[in-house]
Design a protein around this motif. Structure first.
Motif, PDB file in Angstrom:
ATOM      1  N   ILE A 189       3.853   5.459  -5.831  1.00 31.55           N
ATOM      2  CA  ILE A 189       3.692   5.462  -7.287  1.00 31.55           C
ATOM      3  C   ILE A 189       2.609   6.464  -7.703  1.00 31.55           C
ATOM      4  CG2 ILE A 189       2.965   4.076  -9.275  1.00 31.55           C
ATOM      5  CD1 ILE A 189       4.275   1.640  -7.817  1.00 31.55           C
ATOM      6  N   MET A 190       1.500   6.513  -6.953  1.00 35.17           N
ATOM      7  CA  MET A 190       0.428   7.458  -7.278  1.00 35.17           C
ATOM      8  C   MET A 190       0.929   8.898  -7.185  1.00 35.17           C
ATOM      9  SD  MET A 190      -2.784   5.543  -5.381  1.00 35.17           S
ATOM     10  CE  MET A 190      -3.997   6.809  -5.684  1.00 35.17           C
ATOM     11  N   ARG A 191       1.741   9.196  -6.174  1.00 38.68           N
ATOM     12  CA  ARG A 191       2.282  10.548  -6.040  1.00 38.68           C
ATOM     13  C   ARG A 191       3.244  10.859  -7.181  1.00 38.68           C
ATOM     14  NH1 ARG A 191       1.553   8.937  -0.849  1.00 38.68           N
ATOM     15  NH2 ARG A 191       3.627   8.029  -0.615  1.00 38.68           N
ATOM     16  N   GLU A 192       4.044   9.886  -7.603  1.00 33.87           N
ATOM     17  CA  GLU A 192       4.963  10.094  -8.722  1.00 33.87           C
ATOM     18  C   GLU A 192       4.179  10.352 -10.009  1.00 33.87           C
ATOM     19  OE1 GLU A 192       8.349  10.698 -10.903  1.00 33.87           O
ATOM     20  OE2 GLU A 192       8.103  10.675  -8.731  1.00 33.87           O
ATOM     21  N   VAL A 193       3.106   9.608 -10.227  1.00 32.49           N
ATOM     22  CA  VAL A 193       2.256   9.842 -11.402  1.00 32.49           C
ATOM     23  C   VAL A 193       1.684  11.251 -11.347  1.00 32.49           C
ATOM     24  CG1 VAL A 193       0.065   9.169 -12.511  1.00 32.49           C
ATOM     25  CG2 VAL A 193       1.714   7.416 -11.822  1.00 32.49           C
ATOM     26  N   LYS A 194       1.239  11.686 -10.170  1.00 34.92           N
ATOM     27  CA  LYS A 194       0.688  13.034 -10.004  1.00 34.92           C
ATOM     28  C   LYS A 194       1.748  14.084 -10.322  1.00 34.92           C
ATOM     29  CE  LYS A 194      -3.040  15.096  -8.711  1.00 34.92           C
ATOM     30  NZ  LYS A 194      -4.127  15.107  -9.669  1.00 34.92           N
ATOM     31  N   ARG A 195       3.001  13.858  -9.881  1.00 39.80           N
ATOM     32  CA  ARG A 195       4.088  14.791 -10.197  1.00 39.80           C
ATOM     33  C   ARG A 195       4.321  14.856 -11.705  1.00 39.80           C
ATOM     34  NH1 ARG A 195       6.111  13.205  -5.134  1.00 39.80           N
ATOM     35  NH2 ARG A 195       7.091  11.307  -5.891  1.00 39.80           N
ATOM     36  N   VAL A 242     -31.457  -3.388  -8.136  1.00 41.28           N
ATOM     37  CA  VAL A 242     -30.188  -4.107  -8.191  1.00 41.28           C
ATOM     38  C   VAL A 242     -29.268  -3.490  -7.154  1.00 41.28           C
ATOM     39  CG1 VAL A 242     -28.237  -4.732  -9.648  1.00 41.28           C
ATOM     40  CG2 VAL A 242     -30.514  -4.507 -10.649  1.00 41.28           C
ATOM     41  N   ASP A 243     -28.810  -4.315  -6.212  1.00 41.69           N
ATOM     42  CA  ASP A 243     -27.897  -3.814  -5.186  1.00 41.69           C
ATOM     43  C   ASP A 243     -26.543  -3.503  -5.803  1.00 41.69           C
ATOM     44  OD1 ASP A 243     -29.573  -3.844  -2.926  1.00 41.69           O
ATOM     45  OD2 ASP A 243     -29.370  -6.024  -2.803  1.00 41.69           O
ATOM     46  N   GLY A 244     -25.877  -2.490  -5.257  1.00 40.58           N
ATOM     47  CA  GLY A 244     -24.568  -2.097  -5.747  1.00 40.58           C
ATOM     48  C   GLY A 244     -23.539  -3.194  -5.521  1.00 40.58           C
ATOM     49  N   LYS A 245     -22.545  -3.226  -6.395  1.00 45.77           N
ATOM     50  CA  LYS A 245     -21.486  -4.218  -6.330  1.00 45.77           C
ATOM     51  C   LYS A 245     -20.463  -3.794  -5.278  1.00 45.77           C
ATOM     52  CE  LYS A 245     -18.092  -4.639  -9.396  1.00 45.77           C
ATOM     53  NZ  LYS A 245     -17.435  -4.748 -10.685  1.00 45.77           N
ATOM     54  N   GLU A 246     -20.004  -4.736  -4.469  1.00 45.21           N
ATOM     55  CA  GLU A 246     -18.980  -4.439  -3.482  1.00 45.21           C
ATOM     56  C   GLU A 246     -17.650  -4.242  -4.186  1.00 45.21           C
ATOM     57  OE1 GLU A 246     -17.263  -7.559  -0.871  1.00 45.21           O
ATOM     58  OE2 GLU A 246     -18.027  -6.298   0.755  1.00 45.21           O
ATOM     59  N   GLN A 247     -16.939  -3.205  -3.810  1.00 46.08           N
ATOM     60  CA  GLN A 247     -15.652  -2.919  -4.414  1.00 46.08           C
ATOM     61  C   GLN A 247     -14.574  -2.933  -3.341  1.00 46.08           C
ATOM     62  OE1 GLN A 247     -15.740   0.697  -6.656  1.00 46.08           O
ATOM     63  NE2 GLN A 247     -17.597   0.141  -7.752  1.00 46.08           N
ATOM     64  N   PHE A 248     -13.394  -3.341  -3.742  1.00 52.94           N
ATOM     65  CA  PHE A 248     -12.239  -3.321  -2.857  1.00 52.94           C
ATOM     66  C   PHE A 248     -11.464  -2.054  -3.182  1.00 52.94           C
ATOM     67  CE2 PHE A 248      -7.823  -4.343  -1.809  1.00 52.94           C
ATOM     68  CZ  PHE A 248      -7.989  -4.766  -0.496  1.00 52.94           C
ATOM     69  N   VAL A 249     -11.258  -1.201  -2.191  1.00 52.12           N
ATOM     70  CA  VAL A 249     -10.645   0.102  -2.412  1.00 52.12           C
ATOM     71  C   VAL A 249      -9.397   0.223  -1.549  1.00 52.12           C
ATOM     72  CG1 VAL A 249     -10.998   2.600  -2.215  1.00 52.12           C
ATOM     73  CG2 VAL A 249     -12.901   1.124  -2.872  1.00 52.12           C
ATOM     74  N   ILE A 250      -8.330   0.749  -2.159  1.00 54.22           N
ATOM     75  CA  ILE A 250      -7.100   1.035  -1.419  1.00 54.22           C
ATOM     76  C   ILE A 250      -6.895   2.539  -1.462  1.00 54.22           C
ATOM     77  CG2 ILE A 250      -4.603   0.723  -1.331  1.00 54.22           C
ATOM     78  CD1 ILE A 250      -5.021  -1.943  -2.793  1.00 54.22           C
ATOM     79  N   GLU A 251      -6.771   3.161  -0.295  1.00 56.51           N
ATOM     80  CA  GLU A 251      -6.528   4.598  -0.211  1.00 56.51           C
ATOM     81  C   GLU A 251      -5.258   4.831   0.589  1.00 56.51           C
ATOM     82  OE1 GLU A 251      -9.977   6.414   1.522  1.00 56.51           O
ATOM     83  OE2 GLU A 251     -11.207   6.052  -0.253  1.00 56.51           O
ATOM     84  N   PRO A 252      -4.131   4.994  -0.095  1.00 55.29           N
ATOM     85  CA  PRO A 252      -2.896   5.272   0.647  1.00 55.29           C
ATOM     86  C   PRO A 252      -2.997   6.610   1.365  1.00 55.29           C
ATOM     87  CG  PRO A 252      -2.438   4.676  -1.633  1.00 55.29           C
ATOM     88  CD  PRO A 252      -3.911   4.873  -1.518  1.00 55.29           C
ATOM     89  N   HIS A 253      -2.417   6.688   2.544  1.00 49.11           N
ATOM     90  CA  HIS A 253      -2.421   7.931   3.313  1.00 49.11           C
ATOM     91  C   HIS A 253      -1.348   8.856   2.766  1.00 49.11           C
ATOM     92  CE1 HIS A 253      -5.217   6.429   6.239  1.00 49.11           C
ATOM     93  NE2 HIS A 253      -4.441   5.385   6.519  1.00 49.11           N
ATOM     94  N   ILE A 265       0.843  -1.204   0.000  1.00 49.10           N
ATOM     95  CA  ILE A 265       0.000   0.000   0.000  1.00 49.10           C
ATOM     96  C   ILE A 265       0.875   1.250   0.000  1.00 49.10           C
ATOM     97  CG2 ILE A 265      -1.674   1.351   1.331  1.00 49.10           C
ATOM     98  CD1 ILE A 265      -2.907  -1.358   2.193  1.00 49.10           C
ATOM     99  N   ARG A 266       1.969   1.236   0.776  1.00 50.47           N
ATOM    100  CA  ARG A 266       2.890   2.369   0.781  1.00 50.47           C
ATOM    101  C   ARG A 266       3.461   2.580  -0.622  1.00 50.47           C
ATOM    102  NH1 ARG A 266       7.656   0.933   3.300  1.00 50.47           N
ATOM    103  NH2 ARG A 266       8.578   0.872   1.244  1.00 50.47           N
TER     104      ARG A 266
END
Length: 178
Positions: free
Chosen positions: A33-39, A160-171, A27-28
């Motif tokens: 990687i997400m921050r590098e993409v943002k840069r 139709v009930d919503g689909k469960e999603q797996f979400v990762i939110e790095p701090h 996750i770290r």
């Protein structure tokens, strides 16, 4: 007859976190990687903004000249319109280097004070037909009272009930204030 060749498709190796500590590390790394993409996106946008500014500065005098020449041609065209359009029989003039045209925009309806206009149209039986009524299903109300629709009481309507999603939110870590 020879046997057909077997085609092998290479797939990327699948990894799975083996324990909580490894999931934390992954996750770290996702966050890094997400921050590098943002840069990279920020740098790209800065570059695009610089290019736009550079070419806008270069094209400004050219656009000003186009506007100046267009106004000059329009003034001449308006002064000579009858001759150019065969006394209004046509709406264009074909000159050697281009065509000048006189065009009308299509008509449109402009409404100010919508409620007042609607009231006037409603009060006149001959004008009432100019009011459009749009019917649509109120999905929010159905969800608020879903117990009335859960058992398929209305054909063609299903909740139709919503689909469960797996979400990762790095701090995003903040620098410590010293």
């Amino acid at each position: 007859m020879s046997k057909p060749k077997k085609t092998r498709v290479k797939t990327s190796a699948q990894i799975a976190a083996q324990n909580k500590d490894e999931a934390i590390v992954f996750i770290r790394e996702i966050g890094d990687i997400m921050r590098e993409v943002k840069r990279l996106e920020t740098n790209m946008n800065d570059g695009i903004a610089e290019l736009q500014e550079k070419y806008a500065e270069q094209s400004a005098p050219l656009n000003a000249r186009i506007s100046e020449l267009s106004s000059a041609v329009q003034l001449w065209g308006e002064a000579n319109r009858n001759e150019l359009t065969d006394n209004g029989r046509v709406k264009f003039a074909d000159l050697v280097t281009g065509i000048i045209k006189w065009r009308n925009d299509p008509p449109k309806v402009s409404v100010t004070g919508v409620q007042a206009v609607l009231a006037l149209l409603r009060n006149d039986p001959e004008l009432e037909r100019f009011i459009r009524v749009k019917e649509e299903i109120n999905k929010e109300a159905i969800l608020n009272e879903r117990d009335k629709f859960d058992k398929g009481q209305v054909a063609g309507l299903k909740i139709v009930d919503g689909k469960e999603q797996f979400v990762i939110e790095p701090h995003d870590q903040q620098l410590a204030q010293v």
